[in-house]
Design a protein around this motif. Structure first.
Motif, PDB file in Angstrom:
ATOM      1  N   LEU A 118      -1.261   1.600 -10.141  1.00 57.58           N
ATOM      2  CA  LEU A 118      -0.655   2.698  -9.801  1.00 57.58           C
ATOM      3  C   LEU A 118       0.759   2.555  -9.169  1.00 57.58           C
ATOM      4  O   LEU A 118       1.236   3.331  -8.651  1.00 57.58           O
ATOM      5  N   GLY A 119       1.201   1.385  -9.479  1.00 59.23           N
ATOM      6  CA  GLY A 119       2.441   1.168  -9.068  1.00 59.23           C
ATOM      7  C   GLY A 119       3.633   1.995  -9.475  1.00 59.23           C
ATOM      8  O   GLY A 119       3.628   2.482 -10.551  1.00 59.23           O
ATOM      9  N   GLY A 120       4.553   2.624  -8.492  1.00 58.04           N
ATOM     10  CA  GLY A 120       5.452   3.420  -8.875  1.00 58.04           C
ATOM     11  C   GLY A 120       4.898   4.944  -8.815  1.00 58.04           C
ATOM     12  O   GLY A 120       5.756   5.614  -9.154  1.00 58.04           O
ATOM     13  N   SER A 121       3.743   5.085  -8.905  1.00 52.47           N
ATOM     14  CA  SER A 121       3.180   6.388  -8.686  1.00 52.47           C
ATOM     15  C   SER A 121       3.498   7.084  -7.486  1.00 52.47           C
ATOM     16  O   SER A 121       3.817   6.351  -6.305  1.00 52.47           O
ATOM     17  N   ASP A 122       2.936   8.277  -7.079  1.00 51.19           N
ATOM     18  CA  ASP A 122       3.188   9.016  -5.754  1.00 51.19           C
ATOM     19  C   ASP A 122       1.937   8.615  -4.905  1.00 51.19           C
ATOM     20  O   ASP A 122       1.877   9.034  -3.778  1.00 51.19           O
ATOM     21  N   HIS A 123       0.959   7.883  -5.629  1.00 49.55           N
ATOM     22  CA  HIS A 123      -0.167   7.261  -4.830  1.00 49.55           C
ATOM     23  C   HIS A 123       0.209   5.600  -4.127  1.00 49.55           C
ATOM     24  O   HIS A 123      -0.626   5.191  -3.631  1.00 49.55           O
ATOM     25  N   TRP A 124       1.546   5.328  -4.527  1.00 52.11           N
ATOM     26  CA  TRP A 124       1.632   3.846  -4.298  1.00 52.11           C
ATOM     27  C   TRP A 124       2.314   3.664  -3.120  1.00 52.11           C
ATOM     28  O   TRP A 124       3.168   4.531  -2.610  1.00 52.11           O
ATOM     29  N   ASP A 145       1.121  -4.576 -11.348  1.00 51.81           N
ATOM     30  CA  ASP A 145       0.875  -3.366 -10.422  1.00 51.81           C
ATOM     31  C   ASP A 145       1.160  -2.042 -10.967  1.00 51.81           C
ATOM     32  O   ASP A 145       0.687  -0.985 -10.565  1.00 51.81           O
ATOM     33  N   ARG A 146       1.578  -1.991 -12.297  1.00 48.98           N
ATOM     34  CA  ARG A 146       2.081  -0.859 -12.878  1.00 48.98           C
ATOM     35  C   ARG A 146       1.509  -0.831 -14.241  1.00 48.98           C
ATOM     36  O   ARG A 146       0.944  -1.791 -14.859  1.00 48.98           O
ATOM     37  N   MET A 147       1.076   0.499 -14.868  1.00 46.91           N
ATOM     38  CA  MET A 147       0.413   0.749 -15.972  1.00 46.91           C
ATOM     39  C   MET A 147       1.558   0.402 -17.113  1.00 46.91           C
ATOM     40  O   MET A 147       2.797   0.649 -16.885  1.00 46.91           O
TER      41      MET A 147
END
Length: 393
Positions: free
Chosen positions: A319-325, A363-365
């Motif tokens: 979820l890296g870089g998302s608004d949940h991160w 950490d990112r998709m």
């Protein structure tokens, strides 16, 4: 929640030794928190037609209606089921009137469900059927499933037996009252995917059946049920995102006939909503620890094992870089995934974090699998998820 079922005759029991759940949608309370829908206004002197794709075939079927969040009985004037054609149209010679205890009309008690009587209509695996509900009166706010990723149609008046799409001028992408379709397949190898918006199919192409549940059904040939609710949490209830996973598991998983396996993919919202305070549509959850989420998983595992179900744990997606991160979700997410992988408490594990990760930054998709918000997969990402799961089933 109590379930009201119609009586099955001796002949029916002999002809149908076992029902198999072929499609489901997890009920939610009426809400305006999602894209425009009709749940708050409900229906009055209208017909609503809903098209769903079943993942098991049979010669007969029955439908399940939910008034789980109704505060008064739901009065249904009548309903039909038919093979879907294009859009809201159905095949004319396939239209069947549904009955409930031998009657065309029905009353679904508040906070209850109702199954129809069996009806003769042959459908194949991955075939689409249209269920049309007609309400001559006014329903009030409707129990619904917010994010269908498929069109639902509304018409003024009684068009339950109308094969044409012409009258169905209203369109939304939610499901109303319809919570299940069951067929007389006699299968016991069904799979329930239990989760949040990723399971629900957020980011998949609307109307194309490209959720990971769809891909899994196509890959395995097994009945696959999608019990996702966008925004759902393991540990906390939400007015928008449904009852917590540990509370709805019995209704959405254990009450499904013909199921042998459940796949749990939940927890991203528990750890991520507290990081999303700038997003006005979110209602941040309390900050949770990995141990608390694991405690929720253990409740789900116990419930499943009490019914003899095999439980597959799915690791949380990158979820890296998302608004949940954020710092908290990054640390806790890794702790949760390590427990899923190494505890031995699930009967099997599918490593979705590794399957979808960007090799340059785990950490990112991977960009090829990203819908665009760095949190939800696209069609290709959902296909990769299904392939990874198929390998461990």
């Amino acid at each position: 929640m109590p379930t009201t079922s119609t009586t099955t005759s001796t002949t029916d029991r002999q002809r149908t030794p076992m029902w198999t759940a072929a499609w489901t949608a997890a009920p939610q309370a009426p809400s305006t928190g999602f894209t425009p829908n009709w749940s708050q206004e409900g229906f009055s002197h209208q017909s609503v037609r809903q098209v769903v794709r079943v993942t098991a075939g049979g010669d007969r079927l029955r439908v399940r209606l939910s008034n789980a969040y109704g505060t008064s009985p739901l009065h249904l004037t009548g309903a039909t089921v038919a093979r879907s054609a294009q859009g809201a149209a159905v095949t004319e010679d396939s239209v069947r009137h549904l009955t409930f205890g031998g009657r065309l009309s029905a009353s679904v008690p508040a906070r209850a469900e109702l199954r129809s009587d069996p009806v003769e209509l042959a459908v194949g695996p991955l075939g689409s059927v249209a269920v049309t509900l007609h309400f001559a009166g006014t329903t009030g706010p409707a129990t619904f499933h917010a994010q269908a990723w498929a069109d639902t149609y509304r018409a003024d008046g009684d068009h339950r037996a109308d094969p044409s799409a012409a009258a169905f001028t209203g369109v939304t992408q939610s499901w109303y009252y319809l919570s299940g379709v069951e067929v007389d397949a006699g299968r016991t190898d069904g799979i329930v995917l239990f989760g949040d918006s990723i399971t629900d199919g957020f980011g998949s192409t609307p109307g194309a059946n490209r959720r990971w549940s769809d891909a899994l059904a196509e890959l395995t040939g097994r009945p696959v049920l999608n019990a996702g609710i966008g925004g759902n949490l393991v540990l906390n209830d939400s007015a928008w995102y449904g009852e917590r996973a540990t509370a709805r598991f019995h209704r959405d998983v254990l009450e499904q006939p013909g199921v042998s396996t459940v796949v749990v993919l939940e927890g991203l919202n528990d750890i991520g909503f507290s990081e999303a305070s700038e997003e006005p549509t979110y209602k941040p959850a309390p900050v949770v620890t990995a141990a608390q989420v694991v405690g929720g998983y253990r409740q789900l595992i116990r419930q499943a094992h009490s019914r003899g179900l095999r439980v597959v744990g799915a690791t949380l997606l990158p979820l890296g870089g998302s608004d949940h991160w954020g710092a908290h979700s990054a640390r806790v997410g890794k702790e949760i995934n390590e427990w899923i992988r190494t505890s031995g408490e699930f009967d099997a594990v599918v490593g979705l974090d590794r399957a979808l990760a960007d090799p340059a930054d785990p950490d990112r998709m991977h960009p090829a699998f990203d819908h665009g918000d760095r949190l939800h997969p696209n069609d290709k990402g959902y296909q990769v998820m299904a392939e990874a799961l198929a390998d461990v089933l």
